[in-house]
Design an enzyme around this catalytic site. Structure first.
Site: not given
Ligand SMILES: Cc1cc2nc3c(=O)[nH]c(=O)nc-3n(C[C@H](O)[C@H](O)[C@H](O)COP(=O)(O)O)c2cc1C
Length: 346
Positions: A101, A184, A224
């Site tokens: 994040c 990610h 992802n």
């Protein structure tokens, strides 16, 4: 790279942790559409788990939601240990560490993607999580980061870029034997971009993740970033163990009903009508304990995306039609007023 072969099953598809989206009502609704997909909670900070009303953050209903992974954000091993110990009282299947994040709120607190700057700290946090539970411990991170090194202010910038840097990070953390790496496939820019821009502007690079799985086949790798269709997922499954879907899961929720076919080979023929009918008892139960219709009907927003009657559907889901208490009435109106051909579509 530590040669640890995790015994956990990686589902072909999982639905990403997403703050303000993947709350328990979203998960209960998603479970009607897919039985085999691993669902995630929203990210919850270890501090919140330790210091605030635990039930408020961790309560979930396994019967409605099935397999769920709890995602925590932590900045030190002590907090991570305590938070995981508390989470042991709940029935989560796995516990995941957020290292992806880019939000200032999270990275300013030395959590999320900012942690990637300190592989030793990530290793220690993972070890603490493993010590606190026997459940699988997994990690979600980026392919790199670019930003100010808030962990070591003496350095002006920290850049983790390309395959070699990614390997260096993974070699260090693999010693903690995480059970799965969800990657990610874009870097996080730690300053100057909003979280939303950080999901759009840094370019996607799937090749790094594919190469990783090829070079270290024993690692459990889930990819992802940017996948929208079943054919996107199928293509990725030729390279990696699993595919995590974020935004597409709420922008086009009917897509979820196609996920189980990837593992069972059996095509779903669940109609929009039967999905809504199956969701009604849950809505009824939650309304009785005071949950708002807005929260309960939010997960169904995209159910008729692009289909006949989608405009009427949207109107029914908005005030003044929808209010905090009339969720059942609105679902019944949808079932009555939308065109049969859309309701029976699969
Ligand atoms: C609204 C929203 C909230 C998110 N919250 C989280 C979060 O809590 N934890 C996390 O690891 N990633 C979070 N993400 C990132 C997603 O998990 C995912 O990595 C990202 O959206 C890329 O996948 P996609 O292209 O399939 O959407 C969030 C994304 C969105 C859109």
């Amino acid at each position: 790279m530590e040669k640890y072969i995790s015994q956990i099953q990686t589902p072909k598809v999982s639905i990403a942790p997403m703050v303000d989206k993947t709350h328990r009502h979203f998960r209960a609704f998603s479970r009607i559409l897919t039985k085999n997909t691993l669902l995630y909670t929203e990210m919850i900070s270890a501090q919140s788990i330790i210091n605030t009303d635990t039930d408020k953050h961790l309560f979930f209903n396994k019967k409605d939601e099935g397999s769920v992974a709890l995602q925590i954000a932590a900045c030190n091993p002590e907090d991570a240990f305590k938070a995981v110990k508390i989470a042991e009282n709940y029935d989560y299947d796995e516990i995941n560490l957020n290292c992806g994040c880019p939000s200032d709120r999270v990275s300013g607190n030395l959590m999320g993607a900012a942690l990637m700057a300190d592989k030793k700290l990530v290793f220690e946090i993972l070890i603490a999580m493993k010590e606190a539970t026997k459940k699988p411990i997994t990690i979600k991170h980026r392919i790199g980061i670019n930003g100010e090194d808030i962990l070591n202010p003496k350095n002006s910038k920290i850049i983790l870029e390309g395959y070699e840097d990614l390997l260096e990070f993974l070699e260090a953390i693999s010693k903690a034997r995480p059970d799965r790496y969800t990657i990610h496939a874009r870097s996080a820019i730690l300053k100057g971009l909003s979280p939303k821009e950080n999901r759009e502007i840094p370019p996607l690079d799937y090749t790094l993740v594919h190469k990783l799985k090829k070079d270290f086949p024993y690692l459990n790798i889930e990819i992802n970033g940017g996948f929208k269709t079943i054919s996107d997922i199928k293509e990725q499954l030729t390279y990696v163990d699993g595919v995590m879907i974020g935004r597409a899961s709420y922008e086009n929720c009917y897509l979820l009903s196609k996920f189980d076919e990837l593992s069972t080979g059996i095509a779903s023929n669940i109609t929009r009508k039967s999905i809504l009918e199956a969701y009604l008892p849950y809505v009824e139960k939650e309304l009785l304990i005071g949950t708002s219709s807005y929260a309960l009907l939010n997960p169904i927003q995209s159910l008729f995306l692009g289909e006949k009657g989608s405009k009427l559907f949207k109107q029914l889901l908005s005030p003044p039609n929808l209010n905090a208490r009339n969720g059942i009435e609105i679902i019944n109106r949808i079932l009555k007023e939308l065109p049969e051909e859309s309701l029976n579509l699969y």
